[in-house]
Design an enzyme around this catalytic site. Structure first.
Site, PDB file in Angstrom:
ATOM      1  N   GLY A   1       7.502   1.055   4.811  1.00 45.00           N
ATOM      2  CA  GLY A   1       7.011   2.257   5.482  1.00 45.00           C
ATOM      3  C   GLY A   1       8.167   3.155   5.897  1.00 45.00           C
ATOM      4  CB  SER A   2       8.170   6.729   6.813  1.00 46.20           C
ATOM      5  OG  SER A   2       7.264   6.704   7.912  1.00 46.20           O
TER       6      SER A   2
ATOM      7  N   GLY B   1       7.281  -1.728  10.474  1.00 42.54           N
ATOM      8  CA  GLY B   1       6.498  -0.703  11.153  1.00 42.54           C
ATOM      9  C   GLY B   1       5.089  -1.168  11.448  1.00 42.54           C
TER      10      GLY B   1
ATOM     11  N   GLY C   1      -0.592  -2.150   7.264  1.00 40.48           N
ATOM     12  CA  GLY C   1      -1.177  -2.066   5.932  1.00 40.48           C
ATOM     13  C   GLY C   1      -1.367  -0.658   5.416  1.00 40.48           C
ATOM     14  N   GLY C   2      -0.887   0.333   6.180  1.00 41.08           N
ATOM     15  CA  GLY C   2      -0.974   1.713   5.707  1.00 41.08           C
ATOM     16  C   GLY C   2      -0.324   1.886   4.338  1.00 41.08           C
ATOM     17  N   GLY C   3       0.698   1.047   4.093  1.00 37.22           N
ATOM     18  CA  GLY C   3       1.386   1.122   2.810  1.00 37.22           C
ATOM     19  C   GLY C   3       0.918   0.063   1.823  1.00 37.22           C
TER      20      GLY C   3
ATOM     21  CD  GLU D   1       4.242  -4.386   5.650  1.00 39.67           C
ATOM     22  OE1 GLU D   1       3.039  -4.436   6.016  1.00 39.67           O
ATOM     23  OE2 GLU D   1       4.903  -3.337   5.670  1.00 39.67           O
TER      24      GLU D   1
END
Ligand code: DER
Length: 224
Positions: free
Chosen positions: A29-30, A84, A96-98, A104
C-alpha cells in the site's frame, strides 16, 4: 482525510524503528511504501537488514529501493513488520484495500512486533469499512451467499484496467463485504474464516502491537 505528507510521516516513523540485523516484514500500500522507500535510504547508508515482502508490489518496491530480500519460507523469525490499514479501531484493523491481505496477514502475524502505519483518516471508534474476503475463484457465488446469511452485503471487486474482477497475487478473487458497524470483530473474523471457499479475510484482530498515525503536523504513536 489523509494526506501524502501524513502517510510519509507515518511510514518514516515506523522505518526508524528498524535496527541492524533485523528481518523486516514489508507491507503493501501507499503508506507502507513510504517505509520501504525510507528503509532503502537507510540500507544505502549501511543499514544491514533483510526484507520479507507481502506482495508482488511490495517486492518490486523493495527491489527498487535496494533492500535485500528473503522469501518468507526461508526465514525463521520476522523481527518487525510494517504495514498499512484501511481502518483502525482500538488496534483492530480492516486491511485488504490492495487485495494483498492473505500474505500480509501471514507476515504481519508471524512478526515479533507488528507496527501499523496510517494517516488519521483511517482511525475510527468502531470498524465499519467493508471487509475484503479473498475467495477461491470457483467459490465466489457460494461465499457471497454465506456472507449474506451472516448479515453482510458482498460485492465482487472489479478491476479498473482489465475486464472482469481483480485477481490477487495468489490467483483468487475478492469479495468486499459490507457489514455496517462491526461491534464484535473477533466473532466476525471467526465466522468468515470458517466459511468454505474463503482463503483469507481482511479483519486483523489482536495482531497490531503499535499504530503510527501520521497527521499534518507530526506522528502520534499508539502502543497497545
Ligand atoms: O491492502 C492493504 O492491506 C493496504 O495495507 C491498505 O489497507 C492500506 O493502503 P494505503 O496505505 O495505500 O491506504
Amino acid at each position: 482525510g489523509g494526506s501524502d505528507g501524513a502517510k510519509r510521516r507515518a511510514g518514516e516513523s515506523a522505518a526508524a524503528l528498524v535496527e541492524p540485523g533485523m528481518t523486516v516484514g514489508l507491507g503493501t500500500g501507499s503508506t507502507a511504501a513510504h517505509a520501504i522507500r525510507r528503509l532503502g535510504e537507510r540500507v544505502a547508508d549501511g543499514l544491514d537488514i533483510e526484507g520479507v515482502p507481502t506482495s508482488f508490489d511490495s517486492r518490486q518496491r523493495a527491489r527498487d529501493a535496494g533492500i535485500p530480500l528473503r522469501a518468507l519460507e526461508d526465514v525463521d523469525t520476522i523481527d518487525l513488520a510494517i504495514d498499512g490499514a484501511d481502518q483502525v479501531a482500538d488496534f483492530a484493523l480492516v486491511k485488504g484495500g490492495g487485495a494483498a491481505h492473505a500474505r500480509e496477514k501471514l507476515v504481519d502475524t508471524a512478526a515479533e512486533r507488528f507496527v501499523v502505519v496510517v494517516d488519521s483518516s483511517k482511525q475510527a471508534d468502531v470498524l465499519s469499512h467493508p471487509v475484503p474476503v479473498e475467495v477461491l475463484p470457483v467459490a465466489h457465488s457460494v461465499v457471497a451467499g454465506t456472507v449474506r446469511d451472516a448479515g453482510g452485503e458482498p460485492s465482487l471487486r472489479r478491476a479498473d484496467r482489465k475486464d472482469g474482477p481483480v485477481v490477487t497475487d495468489n490467483g483468487n478473487l475478492v469479495l468486499d463485504c459490507e457489514f455496517g458497524d462491526i461491534a464484535e470483530p473477533t466473532a466476525l473474523a471467526r465466522t468468515l474464516s470458517e466459511m468454505p471457499g474463503v482463503v483469507e479475510h481482511g479483519l486483523f484482530v489482536g495482531s497490531a502491537d503499535e499504530v503510527h498515525v501520521g497527521t499534518d503536523s507530526g506522528v502520534r504513536v499508539l502502543e497497545r
